[in-house]
Design a protein around this motif. Structure first.
Motif, PDB file in Angstrom:
ATOM      1  N   GLY A 185       0.795  -1.217   0.000  1.00 52.09           N
ATOM      2  CA  GLY A 185       0.000   0.000   0.000  1.00 52.09           C
ATOM      3  C   GLY A 185       0.831   1.272   0.000  1.00 52.09           C
ATOM      4  N   TRP A 186       2.139   1.141   0.125  1.00 52.65           N
ATOM      5  CA  TRP A 186       3.023   2.298   0.191  1.00 52.65           C
ATOM      6  C   TRP A 186       4.135   2.249  -0.855  1.00 52.65           C
ATOM      7  N   VAL A 187       3.989   1.401  -1.838  1.00 52.40           N
ATOM      8  CA  VAL A 187       5.064   1.218  -2.823  1.00 52.40           C
ATOM      9  C   VAL A 187       5.301   2.479  -3.648  1.00 52.40           C
ATOM     10  N   GLY A 188       4.231   3.160  -4.037  1.00 52.22           N
ATOM     11  CA  GLY A 188       4.394   4.371  -4.846  1.00 52.22           C
ATOM     12  C   GLY A 188       5.255   5.406  -4.159  1.00 52.22           C
ATOM     13  N   GLU A 189       4.980   5.650  -2.883  1.00 47.78           N
ATOM     14  CA  GLU A 189       5.780   6.617  -2.117  1.00 47.78           C
ATOM     15  C   GLU A 189       7.192   6.087  -1.879  1.00 47.78           C
ATOM     16  N   ALA A 190       7.284   4.789  -1.574  1.00 45.60           N
ATOM     17  CA  ALA A 190       8.591   4.198  -1.286  1.00 45.60           C
ATOM     18  C   ALA A 190       9.502   4.217  -2.506  1.00 45.60           C
ATOM     19  N   ALA A 191       8.928   4.052  -3.691  1.00 45.03           N
ATOM     20  CA  ALA A 191       9.729   4.014  -4.913  1.00 45.03           C
ATOM     21  C   ALA A 191      10.400   5.352  -5.204  1.00 45.03           C
ATOM     22  N   ARG A 192       9.885   6.425  -4.626  1.00 44.62           N
ATOM     23  CA  ARG A 192      10.460   7.754  -4.843  1.00 44.62           C
ATOM     24  C   ARG A 192      11.318   8.216  -3.664  1.00 44.62           C
ATOM     25  N   SER A 193      11.431   7.376  -2.666  1.00 48.21           N
ATOM     26  CA  SER A 193      12.230   7.702  -1.480  1.00 48.21           C
ATOM     27  C   SER A 193      13.590   7.013  -1.574  1.00 48.21           C
ATOM     28  N   SER A 194      14.643   7.771  -1.371  1.00 47.37           N
ATOM     29  CA  SER A 194      15.988   7.184  -1.462  1.00 47.37           C
ATOM     30  C   SER A 194      16.211   6.118  -0.397  1.00 47.37           C
ATOM     31  N   SER A 195      15.554   6.254   0.753  1.00 50.91           N
ATOM     32  CA  SER A 195      15.707   5.273   1.828  1.00 50.91           C
ATOM     33  C   SER A 195      14.800   4.074   1.619  1.00 50.91           C
ATOM     34  N   ALA A 196      13.505   4.334   1.416  1.00 50.57           N
ATOM     35  CA  ALA A 196      12.540   3.244   1.282  1.00 50.57           C
ATOM     36  C   ALA A 196      12.751   2.445   0.003  1.00 50.57           C
ATOM     37  N   CYS A 197      13.277   3.093  -1.038  1.00 53.04           N
ATOM     38  CA  CYS A 197      13.529   2.376  -2.293  1.00 53.04           C
ATOM     39  C   CYS A 197      14.529   1.241  -2.087  1.00 53.04           C
ATOM     40  N   ARG A 198      15.509   1.462  -1.249  1.00 53.71           N
ATOM     41  CA  ARG A 198      16.497   0.417  -0.955  1.00 53.71           C
ATOM     42  C   ARG A 198      15.837  -0.766  -0.274  1.00 53.71           C
ATOM     43  N   VAL A 199      14.825  -0.489   0.539  1.00 49.91           N
ATOM     44  CA  VAL A 199      14.104  -1.569   1.198  1.00 49.91           C
ATOM     45  C   VAL A 199      13.304  -2.363   0.169  1.00 49.91           C
ATOM     46  N   LEU A 200      12.663  -1.659  -0.768  1.00 48.05           N
ATOM     47  CA  LEU A 200      11.933  -2.349  -1.834  1.00 48.05           C
ATOM     48  C   LEU A 200      12.867  -3.259  -2.631  1.00 48.05           C
ATOM     49  N   GLU A 201      14.027  -2.754  -2.947  1.00 48.13           N
ATOM     50  CA  GLU A 201      14.990  -3.564  -3.700  1.00 48.13           C
ATOM     51  C   GLU A 201      15.388  -4.811  -2.920  1.00 48.13           C
TER      52      GLU A 201
END
Length: 226
Positions: A129-145
Motif C-alpha cells: 500500500g506504500w510502494v508508490g511513495e517508497a519508490a520515490r524515497s531514497s531510503s525506502a527504495c532500498r528496502v523495496l529492492e
C-alpha cells in the motif's frame, strides 16, 4: 666588572623566558586534560541517568529516543536467539516508518539479512500500500529492492502491481524509481505482473526513455533480461 653584570642579567632574563614557556604550555595541556576528563564524566553521568530512567519504564521503545531505539534493535539482531526474534517482530510492526528514514532503513536492511523466509515475508508485507511513495524515497527504495532480492516472486509481486498504478513516464526517469524497476526486471522478469510493468514503460516515448540517464538504465535492464 659592571659590563659582566649586565651580560649576566641579560642571560638570566633569556633563561627565565625559556623556562616560562614550557611551564605555560604545561599548564595549558593540564587544563585541556581536565576539561576533557570533566566532559567524559558528565557524559557518563548523563548516560547512567538515562539508563536508570529507561529501566523504570515498562516499555523500552517509548522510553528512549529514536536513535537509541534503533541502536538497541540493531544490537539485538546481532545477538541472535530470542533477542533477535523480538527485534524482528518490533521492526516488522514499525517497518513502514523505519523504511522512510535513513538510519531506520539501514536497520530494516539488516533485519532482512538475519531474517528467515517467514520473517522476511512478514517484513515485506509491511510496505504493501506504500510502494508508490517508497519508490520515490531514497531510503525506502532500498528496502523495496531488498524485498525483491530476499523473498520469492509471488511475495514481491505486490511491488509491480502497485507500480502499475503510478505515472511510469515520470517514475522511470526518477533515480530511485528506475532502481526498483531494474531490480524487478532482473529478479522477476518472467512474472506476468513485471512483464505488464515493462510493457507499460515501453508504451511511453522510448526515445525519451533511452536518452535519459536513469531511463537508459531501465532500457538496458530490459534488453539484458528480456
Amino acid at each position: 666588572m659592571s659590563a659582566a653584570v649586565i651580560v649576566k642579567n641579560t642571560f638570566i632574563c633569556v633563561v627565565e623566558d625559556e623556562i616560562s614557556l614550557p611551564l605555560a604550555r604545561t599548564r595549558s595541556r593540564a587544563n585541556t586534560a581536565d576539561v576533557a576528563t570533566l566532559d567524559r564524566q558528565v557524559a557518563s553521568t548523563l548516560i547512567e541517568e538515562e539508563d536508570e530512567e529507561v529501566s523504570k519504564c515498562t516499555s523500552l521503545p517509548a522510553a528512549v529516543s529514536a536513535k537509541h531505539r534503533l541502536g538497541y534493535l540493531a544490537v539485538d539482531l546481532d545477538v541472535g536467539g530470542e533477542a533477535a526474534v523480538a527485534a524482528l517482530n518490533e521492526i516488522r510492526c514499525s517497518v513502514r516508518s523505519f523504511a522512510f528514514d535513513a538510519a531506520g532503513s539501514r536497520l530494516v536492511l539488516r533485519a532482512f539479512e538475519v531474517a528467515r523466509t517467514r520473517e522476511a515475508k512478514a517484513l515485506a508485507a509491511g510496505l504493501k500500500g506504500w510502494v508508490g511513495e517508497a519508490a520515490r524515497s531514497s531510503s525506502a527504495c532500498r528496502v523495496l529492492e531488498q524485498i525483491v532480492r530476499s523473498v520469492g516472486t509471488a511475495d514481491s509481486a505486490f511491488i509491480a502491481e502497485e507500480l502499475l498504478a503510478q505515472d511510469l513516464s515520470t517514475l522511470v526517469l526518477n533515480a530511485n524509481g528506475s532502481s526498483i524497476l531494474c531490480r524487478l526486471i532482473e529478479y522477476s522478469f518472467g512474472d506476468a505482473r513485471t512483464r505488464a510493468l515493462v510493457d507499460a514503460v515501453l508504451s511511453a516515448d522510448v526515445a525519451v526513455l533511452c536518452g535519459h540517464k536513469f531511463g537508459h538504465e531501465v532500457a538496458m535492464s530490459i534488453l539484458s533480461n528480456g
